[in-house]
Scaffold this motif. Structure first.
Motif, PDB file in Angstrom:
ATOM      1  N   THR A 231       0.849  -1.190   0.000  1.00 46.30           N
ATOM      2  CA  THR A 231       0.000   0.000   0.000  1.00 46.30           C
ATOM      3  C   THR A 231       0.886   1.241   0.000  1.00 46.30           C
ATOM      4  O   THR A 231       1.854   1.323   0.772  1.00 46.30           O
ATOM      5  N   VAL A 232       0.550   2.213  -0.851  1.00 48.85           N
ATOM      6  CA  VAL A 232       1.322   3.445  -0.977  1.00 48.85           C
ATOM      7  C   VAL A 232       0.385   4.631  -0.803  1.00 48.85           C
ATOM      8  O   VAL A 232      -0.747   4.625  -1.310  1.00 48.85           O
ATOM      9  N   GLU A 233       0.854   5.655  -0.105  1.00 45.35           N
ATOM     10  CA  GLU A 233       0.073   6.875   0.062  1.00 45.35           C
ATOM     11  C   GLU A 233       0.355   7.817  -1.110  1.00 45.35           C
ATOM     12  O   GLU A 233       1.508   8.134  -1.407  1.00 45.35           O
ATOM     13  N   VAL A 234      -0.707   8.262  -1.764  1.00 43.17           N
ATOM     14  CA  VAL A 234      -0.595   9.173  -2.902  1.00 43.17           C
ATOM     15  C   VAL A 234      -1.025  10.567  -2.446  1.00 43.17           C
ATOM     16  O   VAL A 234      -2.163  10.772  -2.019  1.00 43.17           O
ATOM     17  N   LEU A 235      -0.101  11.538  -2.534  1.00 40.35           N
ATOM     18  CA  LEU A 235      -0.355  12.906  -2.083  1.00 40.35           C
ATOM     19  C   LEU A 235      -0.949  13.734  -3.215  1.00 40.35           C
ATOM     20  O   LEU A 235      -0.630  13.520  -4.392  1.00 40.35           O
ATOM     21  N   PRO A 236      -1.794  14.709  -2.887  1.00 42.72           N
ATOM     22  CA  PRO A 236      -2.324  15.600  -3.935  1.00 42.72           C
ATOM     23  C   PRO A 236      -1.263  16.590  -4.392  1.00 42.72           C
ATOM     24  O   PRO A 236      -0.193  16.713  -3.798  1.00 42.72           O
TER      25      PRO A 236
END
Length: 540
Positions: A231-236
């Motif tokens: 799982t990877v966090e995608v930033l705006p």
């Protein structure tokens, strides 16, 4: 250990009752009877297992004088989930086999997974990424045994674009043990912010040596390996980014090149300008178009942009190539404006701007003369008013006298020239225009013989000046804008494509002849001859 269960003449056995979710189990189904043909309904297995392979054999043997015949099916099964599963009862020729229990445990797919002979490892190059930023996903297959017929499952990520960019084979030591490594690299571009799930991947391979004399390849084993999900966090997009288009890249550059030396610009000769935008970590489809060139005195003919993606161990490098043919219509000094692209540096986490500096060049040659310039040359009128350099003298009297004499002389010169110009203009108005128009009409028709677009263009412009003397302009484009003739506009497009376009388009001489014939028969009075104060017609 084999665990057989008897159900009449139909039996089912498995080679192991306990496996991992990343392993396979071999199922042997045997039928002993007189009847043959067909097979059991193996589709019942697909509820909890994937059928990786299926083989069938018919055997006849004699043991202690007793003959027996049977048919066997060998299936390689991969579990779909963890827990206690059952190979269901199978039906064949009126016989039913018993169900066989199989316990499926959690996979240990990693370097610390014990003394496993083969396992998968997933490595991400970043823990957090921005939306549309490139994420590299490396899937590594480690093995200490010989593997062949490796079947890989392509990476598909929901909410992102994923593509395979590299494939390598090498060796690596883990805890002193040499492992052969098969590595596949994927580039993933998330479409939106939030949590991005990298699903588990499944690899299937054959371990051991294949025996061509064994019906079921007992010397080989089919392995089913499964990786761990990530799982990877995608930033705006950062709020402090001020660019017109969001471009997260590791590097971005703009390169300018020319089809020939730009120092040799000349009027009427085309030269091609090539601009290339190259960004590491971006696909070509993400790169924006560059601003169009619009400079007075330059005609531009842009070509369709080209997009290229180069892949490698570092992911995707996208390129956008824009090609424009430039033709100068008059000499002088020109400056092409600078080009700037604002982007986000994913290495330093800050906004950057790449700029192509302004480009200066000179164009040699001469522009086509306007009718007013031609009349001026014929009359012998000076092209510029002479300047008077005055020298201070000690005697104001002689200085003032010289100034008065010069002014008086200039007045007389200007008066003589004005009288001569009025005389020639009056004579030109009295003369008929038919001889000149006939000569230019004949020259225009003769220009079609050779099929030279430049000669046809020049002859058309001269004919227009003879047909409508008040239509000024030093090129066919200006005359087309003022006359508003449909045939003239189409003719100009055909000639421009044959002269300036790169590569040049062949001249359609038949169509050009039709358009010129239509122009020769035109009797309308163009708007350019009407008075400058008149308003244009509301409806045409």
């Amino acid at each position: 250990m084999s665990v057989p269960t008897q159900a009449g003449d139909l039996t089912s056995t498995v080679d192991r009752n306990k496996i991992g979710i990343d392993e396979t189990v071999n199922l042997r189904v045997r039928y002993s009877g007189d009847k043959s043909g067909g097979q059991p309904d193996f589709e019942l297995l697909e509820q909890d297992f994937d059928i990786l392979s299926r083989q069938q054999s018919n055997q006849y043997r004699v043991i202690n004088g007793r003959a027996e015949s049977f048919v066997e099916w060998m299936l390689a099964l991969a579990p779909k989930r963890e827990g206690k599963l059952f190979i269901p009862s199978l039906h064949y020729k009126g016989q039913v086999s018993d169900a066989v229990p199989v316990t499926v445990a959690e996979a240990q797919s990693g370097p610390n997974g014990g003394n496993k002979q083969a396992f998968l490892e997933v490595i991400l190059d970043k823990e957090k990424v921005y939306v549309q930023e490139q994420l590299l996903v490396k899937v590594r297959l480690y093995t200490t045994i010989g593997l062949h017929d490796i079947a890989t499952e392509p990476l598909q990520v929901a909410g992102a674009h994923a593509e395979k960019v590299d494939e390598q084979r090498y060796e690596r030591k883990l805890e002193g043990v040499s492992h052969a490594v098969y590595e596949v690299t994927y580039a993933v571009f998330p479409d939106s912010s939030g949590q991005l799930s990298i699903p588990a991947l499944t690899y299937v391979a054959i371990a051991g040596r294949r025996d061509p004399f064994s019906l079921f390849n007992r010397n080989s084993q089919r392995l089913r390996l499964r990786s761990q999900a990530k799982t990877v966090e995608v930033l705006p997009k950062p709020a402090k980014f001020t660019g017109s288009q969001w471009l997260p890249a590791a590097s971005l550059g703009i390169v300018q090149s020319w089809s020939q030396d730009p120092e040799n610009f000349a009027v009427g000769e085309p030269i091609t300008r090539i601009l290339t935008v190259r960004a590491e970590g971006l696909r070509a489809a993400q790169l924006p178009p560059l601003p169009r060139l619009n400079a007075e005195g330059l005609k531009t003919y842009p070509d369709q942009p080209q997009q290229e993606d180069q892949v490698g161990p570092n992911g995707v490098t996208g390129s956008r190539i824009e090609t424009t043919a430039i033709v100068a219509t008059k000499p002088g000094d020109y400056q092409l404006p600078p080009i700037s692209v604002t982007w986000w540096d994913t290495k330093t986490q800050r906004q950057r701007t790449t700029q192509l500096p302004a480009f200066r060049f000179s164009v040699s040659g001469t522009a086509a003369l306007t009718p007013s310039d031609s009349r001026a040359e014929e009359s012998g009128a000076p092209s510029a008013t002479p300047t008077i350099s005055q020298t201070r003298k000690e005697s104001h009297f002689w200085r003032n006298l010289a100034i008065l004499a010069i002014i008086s002389h200039l007045f007389w010169v200007m008066y003589i020239y004005s009288q001569r110009r009025n005389f020639r203009q009056k004579k030109a108005e009295e003369d008929t225009l038919i001889p000149d128009l006939q000569r230019e009409t004949s020259a225009l028709k003769n220009s079609l013989t050779g099929g030279n677009p430049v000669r046809i263009q020049q002859a058309t412009l001269k004919w227009i000046h003879a047909k409508w003397p008040y239509t000024d302009g030093d090129n066919l484009s200006e005359a087309t804008q003022k006359l508003h003739l449909k045939e003239l506009g189409e003719l100009q497009g055909i000639l421009d494509a044959a002269i300036y376009q790169s590569p040049a388009e062949p001249l359609n001489i038949e169509r050009a002849s039709e358009l010129i014939e239509s122009l020769l028969n035109t009797q309308i009075r163009p708007e350019s001859q009407s008075s400058g104060d008149a308003l244009p017609t509301l409806f045409s």
